[in-house]
Design an enzyme around this catalytic site. Structure first.
Site, PDB file in Angstrom:
ATOM      1  N   GLU A 274       4.437   6.017   1.224  1.00  7.44           N
ATOM      2  CA  GLU A 274       5.428   4.933   1.272  1.00  7.44           C
ATOM      3  C   GLU A 274       5.412   4.133   2.579  1.00  7.44           C
ATOM      4  O   GLU A 274       6.408   4.106   3.316  1.00  7.44           O
ATOM      5  CB  GLU A 274       6.840   5.486   1.020  1.00  7.44           C
ATOM      6  CG  GLU A 274       6.981   6.184  -0.323  1.00  7.44           C
ATOM      7  CD  GLU A 274       8.422   6.577  -0.640  1.00  7.44           C
ATOM      8  OE1 GLU A 274       9.294   6.452   0.233  1.00  7.44           O
ATOM      9  OE2 GLU A 274       8.666   7.007  -1.778  1.00  7.44           O
ATOM     10  N   GLU A 487       6.378  10.036  -7.336  1.00  9.16           N
ATOM     11  CA  GLU A 487       7.726  10.547  -7.065  1.00  9.16           C
ATOM     12  C   GLU A 487       8.686   9.831  -7.988  1.00  9.16           C
ATOM     13  O   GLU A 487       8.547   8.631  -8.236  1.00  9.16           O
ATOM     14  CB  GLU A 487       8.191  10.262  -5.620  1.00  9.16           C
ATOM     15  CG  GLU A 487       7.683  11.199  -4.572  1.00  9.16           C
ATOM     16  CD  GLU A 487       8.255  10.862  -3.188  1.00  9.16           C
ATOM     17  OE1 GLU A 487       9.392  10.345  -3.094  1.00  9.16           O
ATOM     18  OE2 GLU A 487       7.546  11.104  -2.206  1.00  9.16           O
TER      19      GLU A 487
END
Ligand SMILES: *[C@@H]1O[C@H](CO)[C@@H](O)[C@H](O)[C@H]1NC(C)=O
Ligand SMILES: *[C@@H]1O[C@H](CO)[C@@H](O)[C@H](O)[C@H]1NC(C)=O
Ligand SMILES: *[C@@H]1O[C@H](CO)[C@@H](O)[C@H](O)[C@H]1NC(C)=O
Ligand SMILES: *[C@@H]1O[C@H](CO)[C@@H](O)[C@H](O)[C@H]1NC(C)=O
Ligand SMILES: *[C@@H]1O[C@H](CO)[C@@H](O)[C@H](O)[C@H]1NC(C)=O
Ligand SMILES: *[C@@H]1O[C@H](CO)[C@@H](O)[C@H](O)[C@H]1NC(C)=O
Ligand SMILES: *[C@@H]1O[C@H](CO)[C@@H](O)[C@H](O)[C@H]1NC(C)=O
Ligand SMILES: *[C@@H]1O[C@H](CO)[C@@H](O)[C@H](O)[C@H]1NC(C)=O
Ligand SMILES: *[C@@H]1O[C@H](CO)[C@@H](O)[C@H](O)[C@H]1NC(C)=O
Ligand SMILES: *[C@@H]1O[C@H](CO)[C@@H](O)[C@H](O)[C@H]1NC(C)=O
Length: 586
Positions: A274, A487
């Protein structure tokens, strides 16, 4: 007071400049530099060589940390069959009206392929605890939690957290007992290399070796992320971490150490997790790290630039060292829906993609370089990529892995996009796309879906947008490459306020999130989107960054008053598992 020190270890010399408020130290301090009895005017002109070991770094920059009572690896005990009984029905199907789902029956046109990997994810700093154990060096997050007042909810620290560093065998046994196929963990860079570069810590290598071997012993596929936000403090204070191009070589060297140590058993690798989150964390809070002259608004883009260089080099190194590997990185962001059908809102949506997923995905999957909107901003200050760099960046991923939790509406800023793009003081500059989780007033003003915990204000259940999201990823970036939802998960509202165990374990909104999310992936699969795996966040309650222990993402309960007490499966874990019991090809 600027403290300028040199770390000298095993033949390496690392210059560390750290700015600290003197009063924030609660440890023995280096002497104030004085000349002729008075404090010198320009302390930066002086640098005093200190010899610091790992313990000194903890004492100087972090202070005392909590230790668990359990400090040796716990052997796993078998999970009793009484814990594997699924819960009763969790909620009623709604009345079959409007767009809502009728009572569910197995849909024969849906299936997960036999080799679809479904698993759970976690990250080193959020679950391991044992922050000083066996030679680990501090990371920036140890400073943020320990030193920066109110940075983490209720000043929480990850000193002990889930104590997964010692309890991983039991944790792996418990996920295996539910049939989970994959465990995605991250490796702590400052465990492997306590200063981020230089000496390699064999105890850390031994630890992850055993964690990986335990996965294999239980038939769980280990998946490793090299970097999940825990930048070694020494690198942050030496040259500013991701703000400096120096991190590229250090990251690639760290990757080489990990591939060499674990690549014989780990096939699935993610380089960075991320970047749109950790790059946007720059500038780090002033006064706790090396000061930087780069303007605040530019700092995330320096970080992003070095991420592309570091990731692409680590990708090519990995493919050269490991023949069977699948190497990617973890993108993130919610699905972007225009708030209204105006052309300005459509443009805002495009800009939001460009400055979130597209910032890295366009270079990696499409062109080797930034998209036009990002380039228009960064070309004033970042060097252009060389042809060689572009060639290395383009195609540097074997899959598109996305952390796809939610969806939101995007719309033009007040005064319009053009005015924002021309005004660097606009709070939405440079992306110039506004965001909301509520429909427009004309569309009723409802939330996009049920809210999660108020401390996770970025997360709403919006699972009906997952199929279009997966199509968008395929059509825009992945094309023929496999897609993974690396995720996804949900924070049950106000779970921290519950004290009755059975009430905590019955988590209806999280359960419906997993139920509906799995249906959404099945729909996308049936429509030809090549989703190869998904990783639920998370297998245990853990330290949720700035929200610390205030929000719970676990599919297992952990009692943070005593993390060594047993974990308990929540109902949502069974809902997740059921999707595969019913729909996965045997
Ligand atoms: C400083 O650290 C000591 C223990 O090392 C602790 O007892 C004391 O409360 C700390 N003081 C402050 C102000 O944090
Ligand atoms: C310190 O004192 C010495 C000798 O008295 C003098 O030569 C020097 O200029 C002084 N330095 C400063 C910075 O005042
Ligand atoms: C966090 O620390 C600050 C500074 O020591 C203190 O004022 C505040 O009350 C603490 N918050 C909690 C919830 O302990
Ligand atoms: C790579 O694949 C070959 C052939 O399938 C296998 O023998 C070997 O063990 C694999 N290596 C790894 C690291 O999985
Ligand atoms: C470091 O940055 C902070 C905040 O921008 C500023 O207050 C401080 O003066 C800076 N220190 C130095 C030595 O530049
Ligand atoms: C936008 O939506 C409204 C209401 O549904 C409709 O009346 C209007 O024609 C639409 N405008 C465009 C440009 O599609
Ligand atoms: C974003 O939208 C909110 C809600 O309408 C508004 O209050 C805010 O001013 C907008 N921000 C900008 C910079 O346009
Ligand atoms: C630029 O944005 C700032 C912050 O919203 C605002 O105060 C200022 O008036 C804007 N400048 C112009 C020229 O619109
Ligand atoms: C958590 O542990 C504490 C301390 O052992 C205990 O008092 C409490 O009841 C436990 N909470 C739950 C929900 O089991
Ligand atoms: C079964 O799945 C297909 C393909 O996704 C879908 O078109 C159909 O509506 C589903 N049927 C039910 C009853 O949900």
């Amino acid at each position: 007071m600027l403290v300028s020190i040199a770390i000298l270890t095993a033949g390496t010399a690392v210059q560390v400049h750290a700015l600290e408020k003197r009063q924030s130290f609660n440890q023995s301090l280096p002497p104030i530099i004085t000349l002729n009895g008075s404090t010198i005017e320009n302390p930066t002109a002086y640098s005093t060589p200190f010899v610091l070991n790992v313990e000194d770094m903890w004492d100087l920059f972090i202070g005392p940390v909590d230790s668990p009572s359990l400090t040796t690896t716990v052997q796993a005990t078998p999970v009793p069959s009484s814990e594997l009984i699924p819960p009763p029905p969790l909620y009623y199907s709604p009345f079959p009206s409007g767009a809502q789902y009728p009572t569910e029956q197995k849909n024969e046109s849906w299936s997960f392929p036999k080799d679809f990997w479904w698993g759970v994810a976690g990250a080193a700093w959020q679950v391991e605890g044992a922050v000083k154990a066996e030679g680990r060096g501090p990371s920036v997050w140890d400073v943020l939690a320990h030193r920066v007042t109110n940075f983490a909810y209720e000043n929480g620290t990850a000193d002990i957290s889930d104590n997964h560093y010692y309890m991983y065998k039991q944790d792996i046994a418990r996920i295996a007992a539910l049939g989970v196929k994959a465990y995605s963990f991250s490796i702590s860079w400052s465990r492997i290399m306590p200063f981020g570069r230089g000496p390699v810590n064999q105890l850390a290598i031994d630890h992850y070796n055993d964690l990986i071997n335990t996965c294999l012993e239980y038939g769980v596929i280990p998946m490793a992320t090299l970097y999940h936000w825990d930048t070694p403090l020494a690198l942050q204070d030496t040259y500013g971490g991701w703000l400096s191009e120096n991190i590229v070589n250090d990251f690639v060297e760290y990757a080489r150490v990990c591939y060499a140590a674990f690549g014989d058993r780990v096939d699935h690798w993610f380089t960075v997790n991320e970047p749109s989150v950790f790059c946007n964390q720059y500038p780090l809070p002033a006064m706790y790290f090396k000061n930087f002259t780069i303007p605040n608004i530019q700092q995330p883009f320096y970080c992003g630039h070095h991420v592309l260089l570091a990731h692409s080099q680590a990708y090519h190194l990995g493919t050269s060292m490991m023949s069977n590997s699948t190497i990617g990185w973890k993108s993130n962001g919610g699905y972007k829906v225009p708030l209204t059908n105006s052309s300005e809102d459509a443009e805002a949506v495009q800009r939001a993609w460009d400055f979130t997923e597209g910032w890295w995905s366009d270079p990696i999957y499409l062109t080797g370089d930034y998209n036009d909107n990002v380039k228009a901003f960064v070309s004033d200050f970042l060097p252009p990529f060389s042809d060689q760099q572009k060639t290395a960046i383009l195609g540097s991923a074997d899959l598109y892995a996305h952390d796809a939790y939610t969806a939101q509406f995007n719309y033009a800023p007040d005064g319009g996009i053009a005015a924002c793009v021309a005004n660097s003081s606009n709070p939405l500059y440079p992306a110039c796309a506004n965001t909301t989780f509520t429909y427009s007033p004309q569309d009723g003003g409802w939330l996009i879906g049920p809210a999660s915990d108020p401390l996770a204000s970025w997360l709403y259940k919006a699972t009906e947008w997952v199929p279009p999201f997966l199509h968008y990823i395929k059509d825009t970036w992945a094309k023929d490459l496999p897609i993974a939802v690396s995720e996804f998960g949900f924070a049950e509202p106000f779970e921290r306020q519950k004290s009755y165990l059975q009430d905590i374990l019955f988590d209806p909104i999280r359960s419906s999130y997993y139920h509906d999310y799995m249906r959404a992936i099945l729909i996308a699969l049936s429509e030809g989107v090549n989703v190869v795996g998904c990783l639920a966040w998370s297998f245990v309650d853990n330290f949720e960054w700035a929200s610390a222990y205030g929000v719970r993402f676990g599919m297992q309960y952990v009692n943070f008053s005593d993390p060594e007490l047993p974990r308990y499966y929540k109902a949502s874990f069974f809902e997740y598992k059921s999707a595969f019991d019913i729909y996965q090809e045997k």
